[in-house]
Design a protein around this motif. Structure first.
Motif, short mmCIF file in Angstrom:
data_model
loop_
_atom_site.label_atom_id
_atom_site.label_comp_id
_atom_site.label_asym_id
_atom_site.label_seq_id
_atom_site.Cartn_x
_atom_site.Cartn_y
_atom_site.Cartn_z
N ALA A 167 50.48 45.76 43.21
CA ALA A 167 49.19 46.04 42.30
C ALA A 167 48.67 44.85 41.85
CB ALA A 167 49.91 46.93 41.01
N ALA A 168 49.12 43.73 41.70
CA ALA A 168 48.84 42.71 41.35
C ALA A 168 48.05 42.10 42.32
CB ALA A 168 49.90 41.49 40.93
N ASP A 169 48.28 41.99 43.79
CA ASP A 169 47.63 41.55 44.84
C ASP A 169 46.29 42.58 44.91
OD1 ASP A 169 49.38 39.74 45.46
OD2 ASP A 169 50.34 40.99 46.91
N TYR A 170 46.19 43.80 44.73
CA TYR A 170 45.11 44.74 44.91
C TYR A 170 44.22 44.39 43.61
CZ TYR A 170 42.27 48.87 45.08
OH TYR A 170 41.53 49.79 44.98
N ARG A 171 44.69 44.04 42.48
CA ARG A 171 43.83 43.71 41.51
C ARG A 171 42.85 42.34 42.05
NH1 ARG A 171 47.83 45.50 37.98
NH2 ARG A 171 48.62 43.09 37.78
N GLU A 172 43.94 41.68 42.42
CA GLU A 172 43.20 40.06 42.68
C GLU A 172 42.22 40.43 43.84
OE1 GLU A 172 44.86 35.67 44.52
OE2 GLU A 172 46.07 37.38 43.79
N SER A 173 42.55 41.09 44.68
CA SER A 173 41.65 41.30 45.83
C SER A 173 40.15 42.01 45.23
CB SER A 173 42.20 42.08 47.23
OG SER A 173 42.51 43.51 46.54
N GLU A 174 40.52 43.00 44.46
CA GLU A 174 39.34 43.71 43.61
C GLU A 174 38.37 42.51 43.07
OE1 GLU A 174 40.73 46.81 41.26
OE2 GLU A 174 39.53 48.44 42.50
N GLU A 175 39.24 41.77 42.37
CA GLU A 175 38.42 40.77 41.33
C GLU A 175 37.57 39.95 42.44
OE1 GLU A 175 41.32 39.31 38.89
OE2 GLU A 175 41.33 40.81 37.70
N SER A 176 38.36 39.34 43.57
CA SER A 176 37.81 38.60 44.42
C SER A 176 36.67 39.14 45.22
CB SER A 176 38.69 38.17 45.68
OG SER A 176 39.97 37.22 44.88
N ALA A 177 36.59 40.55 45.63
CA ALA A 177 35.63 40.96 46.12
C ALA A 177 34.29 41.37 45.23
CB ALA A 177 35.94 42.32 46.68
N ARG A 178 34.84 41.51 43.71
CA ARG A 178 33.71 41.58 42.87
C ARG A 178 32.97 40.32 42.42
NH1 ARG A 178 36.66 43.25 39.11
NH2 ARG A 178 36.80 45.29 39.83
N ALA A 179 33.80 39.42 42.67
CA ALA A 179 33.02 38.01 42.33
C ALA A 179 32.32 37.84 43.60
CB ALA A 179 34.42 36.91 42.30
N ARG A 180 32.67 37.98 45.01
CA ARG A 180 31.84 37.68 46.00
C ARG A 180 30.54 38.53 45.94
NH1 ARG A 180 36.88 37.98 48.63
NH2 ARG A 180 36.28 40.05 49.47
N GLU A 181 30.75 39.80 45.73
CA GLU A 181 29.78 40.64 45.46
C GLU A 181 28.62 40.15 44.45
OE1 GLU A 181 28.39 45.34 44.92
OE2 GLU A 181 30.61 44.68 44.93
N GLU A 182 29.00 39.89 43.10
CA GLU A 182 28.09 39.24 42.22
C GLU A 182 27.24 37.77 42.76
OE1 GLU A 182 30.66 38.86 39.02
OE2 GLU A 182 30.70 41.36 38.47
N ALA A 183 28.22 37.15 43.47
CA ALA A 183 27.55 35.95 43.99
C ALA A 183 26.57 36.26 44.86
CB ALA A 183 28.86 35.12 44.50
N GLU A 184 26.93 37.02 45.66
CA GLU A 184 25.88 37.56 46.70
C GLU A 184 24.65 38.01 46.22
OE1 GLU A 184 27.98 40.07 49.58
OE2 GLU A 184 29.10 38.35 50.55
N GLN A 185 24.89 38.81 45.20
CA GLN A 185 23.70 39.58 44.37
C GLN A 185 22.93 38.35 43.87
OE1 GLN A 185 25.29 42.42 41.83
NE2 GLN A 185 25.46 43.96 43.37
N ARG A 186 23.54 37.46 43.13
CA ARG A 186 22.96 36.28 42.49
C ARG A 186 21.97 35.55 43.56
NH1 ARG A 186 27.82 35.90 39.54
NH2 ARG A 186 28.33 34.15 40.94
N GLN A 187 22.75 35.42 44.60
CA GLN A 187 22.14 34.53 45.64
C GLN A 187 20.78 35.25 46.11
OE1 GLN A 187 24.90 33.64 48.64
NE2 GLN A 187 26.08 32.02 47.44
N SER A 188 20.86 36.61 46.35
CA SER A 188 20.14 37.29 46.95
C SER A 188 18.74 37.53 45.94
CB SER A 188 20.28 38.80 47.22
OG SER A 188 19.25 39.63 47.57
N GLN A 189 19.09 37.34 44.54
CA GLN A 189 18.05 37.65 43.51
C GLN A 189 17.33 36.14 43.58
OE1 GLN A 189 20.18 38.58 39.96
NE2 GLN A 189 20.31 40.74 40.62
#
Length: 447
Positions: A167-189
Motif C-alpha cells: 500500500a505504501a509503494d502504491y501511494r508513493e507511485s500514485e504521488e509520483s505519477a500525480r507529481a509528474r502529471e502536474e509537472a507536465e501540465q505546468r510545462q505544457s501551460q
C-alpha cells in the motif's frame, strides 16, 4: 468477579491451546502490576521479550470501557487482542476479531483485510493458530486503512505487513505519477503561454509592417476625394485579407498542419483562401478560373463585399498592368511564380501604389504529368479522349489547342513562357490529337 459462562471458558481454552500451538508461552488469568488489569490469556515468548494479552469478551461492554481496558494494559507494555463469537458494537474499535468454528476448527472469520488493486478488501478466513502465529511474529498488525472497498466497515483491521508495504509503494507511485502529471501540465501551460506570447508579438510585428507598407503605398494627393476614399477602402480591405491569410498560413505551419495541395478535391488555393477569410468573418466568393477579364491578368480573383475584388491568385506577369490588379493582394502558390511575376510584370500605376502587395502560400506542386496516373481523383477534370490519337507530343507548325478547365473546355494559344494555368494543366492539339508540351496561355478577351 462473576462466574464465567461455559462459552467464555471454552473460548479461553481455545485461545490458550492455539497460543501454545503457535509457539508462545501462554498462561490463563494473569494479572498486571498492582492488579490494575488481568488477562484471560497472557502469551509471551520464552525469553520474555514480548507479551500479548488475549481477551475473550462475550458479555456486553461499551466501546469506551473496552478502549479503557486496552489502554491500561498498553501502559504496562502489553498490547491486547480481543475475541468474540458474534458481531459486537466494540468490534473494530480496538484490535479485535470475530471467531467461529468451521468443520470443528476455530477460525478467524471477521476483522482481516488485504490490499489489492489499489484498495483494502476483506480477506478470507484464517485458522486461529495461524492468526496468532503471525501476530506473535509481527507479520499481522492492526491497522486503520483509509482507502477501503465497500462493505469493509470495521475501523481497526488486521493486515499482513507485506500488504502495508504494498500500500505504501502504491501511494508513493500514485504521488509520483500525480507529481509528474502536474509537472507536465505546468510545462505544457508554460509552453502554451510562451507560444501565445510569441504569436501575439509576431502578429503585432506583422500588423506594423503591413501598416508601414500601406502608408508607403498610399493614394496620391492628386486624386479626387471619391477616388481617394475608394482606393483607401481597397487598401484597408487588402490589408485585412493579407493579414488574415498570412497569419493563418503561418499558424498552420507552426502547428505542423499540412497545407492543401493545389488540385486536391475541395482544397484548391482559392477554396482554401475563401474558407480562411470566411472563418474570420470576411466574405469572399470565387468567381471562376476563366472569366475573360484582363484586369486580373489571367489569375483567380477573390471577391469581397458588394462584389469588390480583394485578391488574385497566381496572376500572369505578361497580362499585368491594370489599376485593379495593383490595388489587390496578389497571392502566389509558390515562390517561383511570385519571383517570376515581380521580375517580369510592369510597375503598377503610379497613382495606385508604388509596388505590388504579394503573399506566398508556398503550396506543393503536383507531380509531373508522366508520373500522374491515368485517372485522377482531383478537382481538375481529365482531358477529352478520342479513339485515334497519335502517340508522342504535338509537332504541328500551327497547333489548334484547347484545355479542359473546371468551368469547361477553352481554346488557348501557344506562348513563349509558362503561365500559371499551363504550369498545372495540359493542352491538347485538336488537329493531331496529341498532347502539347509547350507553353500556352488563355486568349485575351477583346477590348
Amino acid at each position: 468477579m462473576g462466574e464465567e459462562s461455559p462459552d467464555h471458558l471454552y473460548l479461553k481454552w481455545c485461545l490458550l491451546t492455539a497460543a501454545r500451538e503457535a509457539g508462545a508461552v501462554a498462561e490463563v488469568e494473569v494479572s498486571g502490576l498492582g492488579g490494575v488489569w488481568r488477562a484471560d490469556v497472557l502469551a509471551s515468548d520464552a525469553g520474555g521479550r514480548w507479551r500479548i494479552a488475549l481477551e475473550a469478551q462475550l458479555a456486553a461492554i461499551t466501546a469506551d470501557d473496552i478502549r479503557g481496558r486496552s489502554e491500561r494494559m498498553l501502559e504496562d507494555g502489553v498490547p491486547s487482542v480481543w475475541f468474540c463469537y458474534r458481531r459486537a458494537p466494540w468490534l473494530g474499535v480496538v484490535p479485535s476479531v470475530r471467531v467461529g468454528e468451521v468443520q470443528d476448527e476455530v477460525m478467524v472469520v471477521e476483522g482481516l483485510a488485504r490490499f489489492t488493486a489499489g484498495e483494502w478488501v476483506k480477506a478470507g478466513p484464517m485458522t486461529l493458530v495461524e492468526f496468532l502465529r503471525r501476530v506473535f511474529d509481527g507479520q499481522m498488525v492492526s491497522y486503520n486503512p483509509e482507502r477501503r472497498a465497500a462493505g469493509l466497515v470495521l475501523d481497526v483491521l488486521w493486515v499482513d505487513s507485506r500488504c502495508l508495504r504494498a500500500a505504501a509503494d502504491y501511494r508513493e507511485s500514485e504521488e509520483s505519477a500525480r507529481a509528474r502529471e502536474e509537472a507536465e501540465q505546468r510545462q505544457s501551460q508554460e509552453a502554451a503561454q510562451v507560444a501565445d506570447a510569441r504569436r501575439f508579438q509576431e502578429d503585432v510585428l506583422l500588423g506594423e509592417r503591413l501598416d508601414e507598407e500601406e502608408q508607403a503605398g498610399g493614394p496620391s494627393w492628386r486624386l479626387s476625394d471619391a477616388e481617394e476614399r475608394r482606393l483607401r477602402l481597397q487598401q484597408i480591405t487588402r490589408r485585412m485579407v493579407r493579414r488574415v491569410l498570412a497569419v493563418v498560413e503561418r499558424k498552420l505551419r507552426a502547428a505542423g498542419v499540412a497545407l492543401p495541395r493545389l488540385g486536391e478535391v475541395g482544397e484548391d488555393t482559392a477554396g482554401w483562401a475563401m474558407d480562411v477569410l470566411q472563418q474570420k468573418g470576411f466574405r469572399a466568393d470565387h468567381v471562376g478560373r476563366s472569366i475573360g477579364d484582363a484586369r486580373y491578368a489571367g489569375g483567380i480573383p477573390l471577391m469581397g463585399e458588394a462584389a469588390h475584388p480583394v485578391a488574385v491568385i497566381d496572376p500572369d506577369p505578361s497580362q499585368a498592368g491594370s489599376r485593379v490588379l495593383a490595388a489587390l493582394v496578389l497571392v502566389f502558390t509558390n515562390w517561383e511564380l511570385r519571383s517570376r511575376f515581380l521580375a517580369q510584370a510592369p510597375r503598377p500605376p503610379w497613382d495606385v501604389s508604388d509596388r505590388y502587395v504579394t503573399l506566398t502560400l508556398d503550396f506543393n506542386r503536383l507531380a509531373p504529368a508522366a508520373q500522374v496516373p491515368a485517372v485522377l481523383n482531383v478537382s481538375i477534370p481529365q482531358q477529352p479522349t478520342a479513339g485515334t490519337r497519335r502517340t508522342g507530343p504535338c509537332a504541328c507548325e500551327v497547333p489548334s489547342l484547347h484545355v479542359v478547365f473546371p468551368d469547361g473546355v477553352e481554346v488557348v494559344e501557344p506562348c513563349e513562357e509558362n503561365t500559371p494555368s499551363s504550369a498545372f494543366l495540359t493542352a491538347r492539339c485538336e488537329d493531331c490529337g496529341a498532347l502539347y508540351e509547350g507553353a500556352w496561355r488563355r486568349i485575351p478577351a477583346p477590348v
